[in-house]
Enzyme design. Structure first.
Site, short mmCIF file in Angstrom:
data_model
loop_
_atom_site.label_atom_id
_atom_site.label_comp_id
_atom_site.label_asym_id
_atom_site.label_seq_id
_atom_site.Cartn_x
_atom_site.Cartn_y
_atom_site.Cartn_z
N GLU A 155 113.78 47.24 36.33
CA GLU A 155 114.15 46.68 35.02
C GLU A 155 115.14 45.53 35.19
O GLU A 155 115.06 44.52 34.51
CB GLU A 155 114.74 47.78 34.14
CG GLU A 155 113.68 48.81 33.75
CD GLU A 155 114.26 49.98 33.03
OE1 GLU A 155 115.12 50.69 33.61
OE2 GLU A 155 113.88 50.22 31.88
N GLU A 201 110.80 57.08 35.89
CA GLU A 201 111.65 57.85 34.99
C GLU A 201 110.95 59.07 34.41
O GLU A 201 111.56 60.12 34.20
CB GLU A 201 112.16 56.97 33.86
CG GLU A 201 113.22 55.96 34.28
CD GLU A 201 112.62 54.68 34.85
OE1 GLU A 201 111.44 54.65 35.22
OE2 GLU A 201 113.39 53.70 34.96
N1 T1G Z 1 120.45 57.40 42.11
C1 T1G Z 1 121.31 58.01 42.97
N2 T1G Z 1 120.94 58.54 44.15
C2 T1G Z 1 119.65 58.46 44.46
C3 T1G Z 1 118.68 57.84 43.62
C4 T1G Z 1 119.14 57.29 42.41
N3 T1G Z 1 118.33 56.66 41.57
N4 T1G Z 1 117.48 57.93 44.23
C5 T1G Z 1 117.68 58.57 45.39
N5 T1G Z 1 118.96 58.90 45.52
C6 T1G Z 1 119.59 59.57 46.65
C7 T1G Z 1 119.01 60.95 46.90
O1 T1G Z 1 119.66 61.89 46.06
C8 T1G Z 1 119.35 61.13 48.36
O2 T1G Z 1 120.74 61.39 48.39
C9 T1G Z 1 119.17 59.73 48.95
O3 T1G Z 1 119.25 58.84 47.83
C10 T1G Z 1 117.88 59.53 49.64
O4 T1G Z 1 116.87 59.92 48.71
C11 T1G Z 1 117.70 53.04 33.01
C12 T1G Z 1 117.73 55.56 33.68
C13 T1G Z 1 114.40 56.02 45.99
C14 T1G Z 1 112.07 56.58 46.69
O5 T1G Z 1 113.81 58.13 39.77
O6 T1G Z 1 112.27 58.41 44.20
O7 T1G Z 1 116.60 54.14 36.50
O8 T1G Z 1 120.67 63.59 49.51
O9 T1G Z 1 115.84 61.64 50.20
O10 T1G Z 1 112.65 59.72 50.57
O11 T1G Z 1 115.38 53.19 33.19
O12 T1G Z 1 114.94 58.86 46.34
O13 T1G Z 1 120.99 61.49 50.85
O14 T1G Z 1 122.83 62.31 49.30
O15 T1G Z 1 114.60 60.73 48.16
O16 T1G Z 1 113.73 57.47 51.16
C15 T1G Z 1 114.92 56.11 38.32
C16 T1G Z 1 114.42 58.46 42.42
C17 T1G Z 1 116.29 56.56 37.97
C18 T1G Z 1 114.16 57.07 41.85
C19 T1G Z 1 113.99 57.09 48.18
N6 T1G Z 1 114.79 56.10 39.75
N7 T1G Z 1 114.51 58.37 43.85
O17 T1G Z 1 113.24 58.13 48.78
O18 T1G Z 1 115.04 59.25 50.18
S1 T1G Z 1 116.43 56.66 36.24
C20 T1G Z 1 114.24 57.17 40.37
C21 T1G Z 1 113.40 58.38 44.62
C22 T1G Z 1 116.55 55.05 35.74
C23 T1G Z 1 116.57 53.42 33.92
C24 T1G Z 1 116.57 54.87 34.26
C25 T1G Z 1 113.65 58.38 46.09
C26 T1G Z 1 113.52 56.98 46.72
P1 T1G Z 1 121.35 62.25 49.59
P2 T1G Z 1 115.53 60.49 49.29
P3 T1G Z 1 113.61 58.65 50.26
#
Ligand code: T1G
Length: 692
Positions: A105, A125
């Site tokens: 975004e 999301e």
């Molecule tokens: N925020 C904070 N920490 C995150 C994170 C995030 N968005 N995504 C991953 N982590 C942390 C995770 O907890 C782990 O932490 C580490 O990163 C590695 O993750 C307004 C409101 C990005 C594809 O849903 O799909 O944006 O355990 O083991 O396999 O519209 O993480 O190491 O301390 O999964 O390489 C939308 C969710 C948010 C993405 C990486 N975004 N993340 O995968 O590593 S809502 C998501 C993933 C939003 C807006 C709305 C995957 C990844 P730790 P991992 P990975």
């Protein structure tokens, strides 16, 4: 600072830097706005490139901030995007690796976007029970078109950047060094005006109402108990039918509604729970792991074969050791058949089929597996057999090999004691079917070495399992809790329920299968065997005799064509059994129990609170590290409904005080001793806290 600022020639470069994935937390958002002010106030700067350090452009909003004031504290993500979009100088997003959620975004708020191939582009999301809340539902359809954008938003599935080349999402795909390419592109367009804004693009989709109605119907049919997918359609519909700012407001309202929903909190709980499970307080995250290049499995039966498939699927060679050629051939044939079935369904390419089948070999000699890095025994669940196997493994296996047991109930410390290397012994409890069920209980013996745990946790990720560490106790986490659940199910039959009433009540709550259908599927004789042992080991623990009476009739379930339910040949559908119901009624009479009408609420409270209370004891005893580990066990291994977040999360949503009040009520009934609340839960309730 969670973003670096530097100027290269006439180009300012803002690099987001908030490891691990540049989550757009408050400090990162503030740093971007501050950097933009510097760039806009510097006359030497002609254009601005924004990118992400490390392994992501940005993984989106910092979900660790959710439901905390920081999540919406100014500068909010909306504010950041407005600063980018309204900048008086061109802003170019330089995208690599991961560009998701709020990260995408943010990029859509830029005037231009360039990317390297292979970047994961997504608005995931919906998988967290929400929807893109910073303009994604309004901007993505403007660059990708209504259909492709709606598919991406409703599914949350990533698309590789190169697949989106040629759309208005990317102005260029950069071959070679991203930053060099981005700065070259910035110099090329530095003076181009007007600055292109995604919000100004018109969506052209004739007869869009028909498509949107079709989408509503389709999404409603597939979204089950989750409200987010359908609201995604509504938000995207506004992109087509409303002015941009009106659409943004609709998106905002829908987002705020979803982010507060229990379903979304449950999904976020599961997201973090999955990741937290691999962290052990006393095992540093940088603990060196032992290399696992070859695996051996002892036993080629249902479990052994399924276990072996996990490793072949992950590209790791695996040997199956059996005692007899006939058993080995049978086991290997079943594995091949499984792969053939997957291949026939088109879920496996010929190449993958050949690779996986080729990675699984058989042997009859222990000597042949001596060099395996880990050996997992899946032999008969009897301590004497385990003793023979582990004494032999201790003799044969190379130093440093991990010796794992797939036991589901036996004491791993006793098993470790059969060897001279107890530090290399660990439990790896797979769930049947082992190549399908995501849960892997990793049972930590008193002497299990820390690097063995770190290795098996990393290995569970590699074979796409949810590894949850359990201490040694009878039944570890999952089966120890299910024992109390099953006890209550039996008592409910004696007091007035039928099997189908109990099953329907929990299935209405969202369980994949109630206790009696589950028993018929897994085999009622398994529980019968365990109870017989319990009657000797723990005579003070009472059980309903109904399950024993059923087994004495040989009604073990689907495998004998009859169990709690009747079955028709070739038909797995359960039919209520008059014989069984009469047997239950007679048994109540024999016990002198006046059967009564029991509400669904009592059924679900007694079954789930029995899980919760045992889970609380498990936490008290340190068998599980944290409550979310228990939830992950139930979400990935026992069909607990995902939108309820797991038993401990569910108890939190009900409120522990209410759970205890209900338990006090049931303590007045039959077998009231089962309802003594765990002190840990009483303490949390008194402090107004929850388990998570
Ligand atoms: N925020 C904070 N920490 C995150 C994170 C995030 N968005 N995504 C991953 N982590 C942390 C995770 O907890 C782990 O932490 C580490 O990163 C590695 O993750 C307004 C409101 C990005 C594809 O849903 O799909 O944006 O355990 O083991 O396999 O519209 O993480 O190491 O301390 O999964 O390489 C939308 C969710 C948010 C993405 C990486 N975004 N993340 O995968 O590593 S809502 C998501 C993933 C939003 C807006 C709305 C995957 C990844 P730790 P991992 P990975």
């Amino acid at each position: 600072m969670s973003a670096e600022y530097q100027v290269s020639g006439n180009i300012a470069v803002i690099t987001m830097n908030n490891p691990p994935v540049n989550g757009l937390g408050h400090s990162t958002r503030s740093a971007i706005v501050e950097s933009m002010q510097l760039a806009l106030n510097d006359d030497a700067v002609k254009a601005i490139v924004i990118t992400g350090a490390g392994k992501a452009f940005s993984g989106g909003a910092d979900i660790k901030e959710f439901n905390s004031p920081k999540a919406f504290a100014e500068p909010s993500l909306h504010t950041v995007i407005n600063v980018l979009e309204n900048a008086s100088k061109p802003v170019i997003a330089a995208i690599h690796s991961v560009c998701m959620g709020g990260g995408l975004e943010l990029a859509l708020g830029c005037h231009y976007r360039v990317a390297t191939a292979g970047a994961q582009i997504a608005l995931p999301e919906v998988k967290l029970g929400i929807l893109p809340g910073a303009g994604g539902t309004q901007r993505l359809p403007r660059v990708l078109g209504l259909e492709m954008a709606l598919n991406m938003i409703v599914s949350g599935t990533p698309v590789a950047s190169e697949k989106l080349a040629g759309t208005a999402l990317f102005n260029e795909l950069i071959d070679g060094d991203l930053m060099q390419g981005a700065i070259a592109f910035a110099n090329k367009i530095a003076d181009a005006r007007p600055l292109p804004r995604v919000r100004d693009i018109k969506i052209d989709y004739p007869n869009h109402e028909a498509f949107l109605q079709f989408s509503r119907n389709t999404v409603r049919a597939m979204s089950g108990p989750f409200p987010a997918p359908l609201k995604c359609v509504e938000a995207v519909a506004a992109a087509v039918t409303k002015k941009f700012d009106d659409g943004l407001k609709i998106e905002r309202d829908l987002f705020l509604e979803l982010v507060q929903s229990t379903e979304s909190k449950a999904l976020r709980h599961a997201f973090f729970g999955e990741r937290a499970a691999s962290k052990l307080p006393d095992v540093p995250e940088d603990t060196p792991t032992r290399p696992i290049k070859a695996v051996a499995v002892i036993g080629g039966g249902t479990m052994g074969g399924g276990i072996a498939m996990n490793f072949a699927n992950a590209g790791i060679p695996v040997q199956i050791l059996e005692m007899k050629q006939e058993a080995l051939d049978k086991g290997l044939a079943i594995i091949r058949k499984n792969y053939e079935n997957t291949f026939k369904k088109g879920k496996l390419t010929q190449e993958k089929f050949d690779q996986r089948v080729g990675l699984i070999t058989g042997t009859l000699s222990y000597e042949a597996i001596a060099d395996a890095d880990i050996v997992i025994e899946a032999v008969f669940e009897e301590m004497g057999v385990k003793e023979q196997v582990f004494k032999k493994l201790d003799e044969v296996m190379k130093p440093g090999a991990i010796l794992a047991s797939n036991t589901s109930t036996l004491d791993v410390d006793v098993i470790a004691g059969f060897t001279k290397r107890p530090e290399d012994v660990v439990g790896t409890h797979f769930f049947s079917p082992a190549n399908v069920m995501k849960l892997l209980e990793i049972v930590r013996g008193k002497k299990t070495a820390k690097d063995v745990l770190a290795t098996v946790l990393a290995l569970s990720k590699k074979i796409k399992k949810t590894g949850v560490v359990s201490g040694v106790c009878d039944g570890f986490i999952g089966n120890r809790m299910i024992e109390q659940y099953s006890r209550q199910a039996g008592f409910l039959l004696e007091e007035g329920c039928t099997p189908e009433q109990v099953d329907k009540a929990v299935e209405k709550l969202g369980f994949a299968m109630g206790p009696f259908r589950m028993g018929d599927l897994a085999g009622n004789d398994i529980g019968w065997y365990i109870r017989k042992r319990r009657y000797i080991d723990k005579p003070h623990v009472t059980y309903s005799k109904t399950a024993d009476l059923l087994c004495e009739l040989g009604r073990f379930g689907q495998k004998t064509g009859a169990g709690w339910y009747d079955y028709k040949p070739g038909d797995r559908k359960p039919y209520p059994s008059q014989l069984v119901n009469d047997m239950i009624i007679q048994h109540s009479a024999d016990l002198g129990i006046d059967r009564r009408k029991i509400s669904d609420q009592e059924i679900t409270e007694r079954l789930i609170y029995a899980l919760v209370n045992e889970g609380a004891h498990i936490l008290e005893e340190g068998i599980a590290t944290r409550a979310s580990d228990i939830d992950m066990v139930y979400l990935t291994g026992y069909g607990f409904p995902l939108h309820r977040g797991g038993p401990m999360f569910y108890a939190d949503t009900v409120g522990l005080t209410n759970v205890i009040l209900a338990m006090n009520k049931y303590a007045k009934g039959r077998h009231g001793d089962a309802w003594k609340p765990a002190p840990f839960m009483v303490k949390l309730a008194a402090e107004g806290k929850g388990f998570n």
